[in-house]
Design a protein around this motif. Structure first.
Motif, PDB file in Angstrom:
ATOM      1  N   TRP A   1      38.166  48.950  26.013  1.00  0.00           N
ATOM      2  CA  TRP A   1      39.706  49.169  25.327  1.00  0.00           C
ATOM      3  C   TRP A   1      39.874  48.370  23.943  1.00  0.00           C
ATOM      4  O   TRP A   1      39.059  47.519  23.911  1.00  0.00           O
ATOM      5  N   SER A   2      40.934  48.707  23.572  1.00  0.00           N
ATOM      6  CA  SER A   2      41.021  48.120  22.025  1.00  0.00           C
ATOM      7  C   SER A   2      41.538  46.728  22.181  1.00  0.00           C
ATOM      8  O   SER A   2      41.661  46.146  23.359  1.00  0.00           O
TER       9      SER A   2
ATOM     10  N   MET B   1      45.084  52.602  26.660  1.00  0.00           N
ATOM     11  CA  MET B   1      44.226  52.396  25.425  1.00  0.00           C
ATOM     12  C   MET B   1      42.638  52.079  25.589  1.00  0.00           C
ATOM     13  O   MET B   1      42.193  51.180  24.903  1.00  0.00           O
ATOM     14  N   VAL B   2      42.214  52.750  26.568  1.00  0.00           N
ATOM     15  CA  VAL B   2      40.963  52.755  26.980  1.00  0.00           C
ATOM     16  C   VAL B   2      40.349  53.948  26.012  1.00  0.00           C
ATOM     17  O   VAL B   2      40.642  54.993  25.909  1.00  0.00           O
ATOM     18  N   TYR B   3      39.097  53.703  26.030  1.00  0.00           N
ATOM     19  CA  TYR B   3      38.054  54.788  25.142  1.00  0.00           C
ATOM     20  C   TYR B   3      37.577  55.598  26.005  1.00  0.00           C
ATOM     21  O   TYR B   3      36.675  55.731  26.634  1.00  0.00           O
ATOM     22  N   GLN B   4      37.972  57.014  25.598  1.00  0.00           N
ATOM     23  CA  GLN B   4      37.725  58.073  26.557  1.00  0.00           C
ATOM     24  C   GLN B   4      35.850  58.331  26.459  1.00  0.00           C
ATOM     25  O   GLN B   4      35.441  58.507  27.410  1.00  0.00           O
ATOM     26  N   PRO B   5      35.388  58.328  25.378  1.00  0.00           N
ATOM     27  CA  PRO B   5      33.926  58.363  25.286  1.00  0.00           C
ATOM     28  C   PRO B   5      33.397  57.360  25.910  1.00  0.00           C
ATOM     29  O   PRO B   5      32.073  57.479  26.861  1.00  0.00           O
TER      30      PRO B   5
ATOM     31  N   ALA C   1      40.605  51.095  39.162  1.00  0.00           N
ATOM     32  CA  ALA C   1      41.286  52.412  38.865  1.00  0.00           C
ATOM     33  C   ALA C   1      41.030  53.007  37.417  1.00  0.00           C
ATOM     34  O   ALA C   1      41.188  54.271  37.313  1.00  0.00           O
ATOM     35  N   VAL C   2      40.969  52.084  36.695  1.00  0.00           N
ATOM     36  CA  VAL C   2      40.801  52.634  35.166  1.00  0.00           C
ATOM     37  C   VAL C   2      39.461  53.022  34.855  1.00  0.00           C
ATOM     38  O   VAL C   2      39.173  54.002  33.969  1.00  0.00           O
TER      39      VAL C   2
ATOM     40  N   VAL D   1      39.446  59.406  20.815  1.00  0.00           N
ATOM     41  CA  VAL D   1      39.006  57.862  20.943  1.00  0.00           C
ATOM     42  C   VAL D   1      39.844  57.624  22.293  1.00  0.00           C
ATOM     43  O   VAL D   1      38.908  57.154  23.339  1.00  0.00           O
ATOM     44  N   PHE D   2      40.917  58.076  22.471  1.00  0.00           N
ATOM     45  CA  PHE D   2      41.786  57.641  23.748  1.00  0.00           C
ATOM     46  C   PHE D   2      42.050  59.100  24.660  1.00  0.00           C
ATOM     47  O   PHE D   2      41.955  60.086  24.113  1.00  0.00           O
TER      48      PHE D   2
END
Lengths: 335, 335
Positions: B77-78, B167-171, B203-204, B330-331
């Motif tokens: 995440w960022s 704000m976590v990175y999808q890739p 969960a995330v 990104v997100f």
């Protein structure tokens, strides 16, 4: 083959498969834990496991939260006449003594090198910590793992003559398997050194390195001659015993166990912590009552003392395993 | 239906199932990691995973040893404009300030309460450690978990207005899934607080509490009013950053990773340790190059500095992920 025969065959196979399935289910009740006497201790374990795994039970616990923690010394393997890890430490002191001429005139090392163990250990905890530090530190983690593996290959128990990894309790091996078959994750939480246990717990108990919690030496990361290594210092970083056990559990698992199994006052806080959890829990104390097949000791033992724990077990309704009565066999058979 | 029809139907179903299976297989090559640009970075990841999971490859690694470790801040995440955990700490200082009237005249607290963050943080690392200790200590582990969960419910990022867990990175989420689908266990190894992450990582990210490694406060076991609890003190016990990362990995996993993913010089030792392992390894450095969709920073950043790491990546042939070029999104999308 005509259609009806094919359909009959299909039905027959389906029926057989269903029967096999049901046999499997009833087996888990009547034939689980074969080295445990059919009686109240075994019943308490099975009742608990059936309650927390039954989705329609008010005591149901999801698999992810089925954390079972086991002490090691005197609980998964024997601990008499001395903790096996202390025997390893003493053997290693002798082995590396040529690199330490100063030990010939320093206690407790001088007495160890004269094979006078009582004098060496007369210094109590302080002496033991010195022996552990000198034998477990001042080398890389890879070198230490190799030393443990080499020792286990050749070392034999002083009274039984068995390899140490054969001095494990058959009923506990069955309990570990039974729990895993019911979705539990099984963990070791030991006062012993985590890096002393990890090389062999997977092969012996089915417990992988990441599920072993134990005492730790101070370790630092260093790049030596361009090679990144982890170096073990002559200093103990964390003692995973007594009040340290719930802390070690929190550090490494981050969840409260629902089953705790121990055998000494060193496990008391781990059992208290487990017992205080929000779900149904099972706390087990193994009582060493079998002088013929193993050892008899409890309230006055110098190793694995079980005193306050026996009292708290009675007060809290914990399950006390009477080794002599509750275990049909103690050690695995040799075949 | 006659026998031949039944047999034909059976063959048809079998064939369809086999086709579905093959489609699944080729999909893992061409359609895995959909948010990653089809190019050398994505290829490097897929090549590595295919090599270590192919039993006939010289690079084959058994599933039990497929350990993948991920830094969190700026990597999953960022981390801009401030580590999110530091924003939590500041919010919590404000929340509990009424219990601490002395903070009105003590730095860095007085400046925080006046919303003068630059002055509060002017004290550098010492000030940050004071803020962390005061906001993360002096309560039980259960109370702290509740505080983190309550904060995440309502807190929003200062510039995007998004919940922090969005704000976590999808890739990277796709990479975690892809690795787990190939028998890897995925771990977080973060300089952030382990107990700050554990309430939400499953969960995330799909990473359970026992696979989160991070910095720790000093914790002790205490029985208060007859209730066993774990109490967090005002003292930091372990900082899981830089040379601490390989130590944290050894303490909790006891095995060397074969894949390490980070984004800053704080991850350098973790990548060095992984890279030096005996099997084929993959080391990934995420380079923040996308000022439109995220942030641009590297060698001179006050947070997440990537300087020596960029040089070592070049020397060692590590894979540098260029966020702007290598990530199609990104997100996660909001649907």
């Amino acid at each position: 083959m005509d259609t009806r025969r094919l359909v009959s065959l299909f039905l027959l196979i389906t029926t057989l498969a269903l029967c096999a399935c049901q046999a499997q289910t009833s087996r888990s009740g009547s034939e689980a834990l074969p080295s445990w006497t059919d009686g109240p201790t075994r019943d308490a374990i099975i009742d608990f496991v059936e309650a927390v795994t039954n989705t329609s039970s008010p005591d149901y616990v999801p698999a992810a939260d089925r954390i079972a923690v086991f002490d090691n010394d005197g609980n998964l393997w024997s601990e008499q006449p001395l903790y096996f890890q202390l025997i390893f430490a003493i053997d290693r002191i002798k082995e590396i003594a040529p690199e330490h001429p100063e030990w010939r005139s320093t206690e407790p090392f001088a007495s160890i090198l004269r094979d006078d163990l009582p004098t060496a250990l007369a210094g109590g905890e302080e002496a033991i910590l010195q022996i552990v530090a000198a034998s477990h530190g001042n080398l890389t983690t890879d070198e230490f793992r190799d030393a443990v593996e080499a020792w286990l290959e050749t070392a034999r128990h002083p009274t039984t003559g068995a390899p140490y990894t054969r001095m494990v309790y058959q009923p506990q091996l069955e309990l570990l398997d039974y729990l895993r078959a019911h979705g539990f994750s099984t963990w070791i939480v030991s006062g012993g050194g985590v890096d002393f246990m990890r090389p062999w717990t997977e092969a012996v108990y089915g417990i992988p390195p990441q599920q072993v919690i134990g005492s730790r030496m101070k370790i630092t990361f260093e790049v030596k001659d361009g090679k990144p290594t982890l170096f073990r210092h002559l200093e103990i970083d964390f003692i995973d015993d007594k009040a340290g056990k719930p802390v070690g559990i929190h550090q490494q698992i981050g969840k409260r166990p629902i089953l705790a199994s121990g055998n000494s006052d060193g496990d008391l806080q781990m059992l208290q912590y487990t017992h205080a959890g929000p779900t149904r829990t099972l706390c087990l104390y193994l009582h060493h009552t079998d002088g013929e097949r193993e050892w008899v000791y409890d309230r006055d033992s110098h190793i694995g003392r079980l005193d306050q724990g026996l009292d708290e077990a009675r007060i809290n309704g914990w399950t006390v395993i009477n080794m002599k009565e509750d275990w049909l066999t103690v050690f695995p058979s040799d075949e």
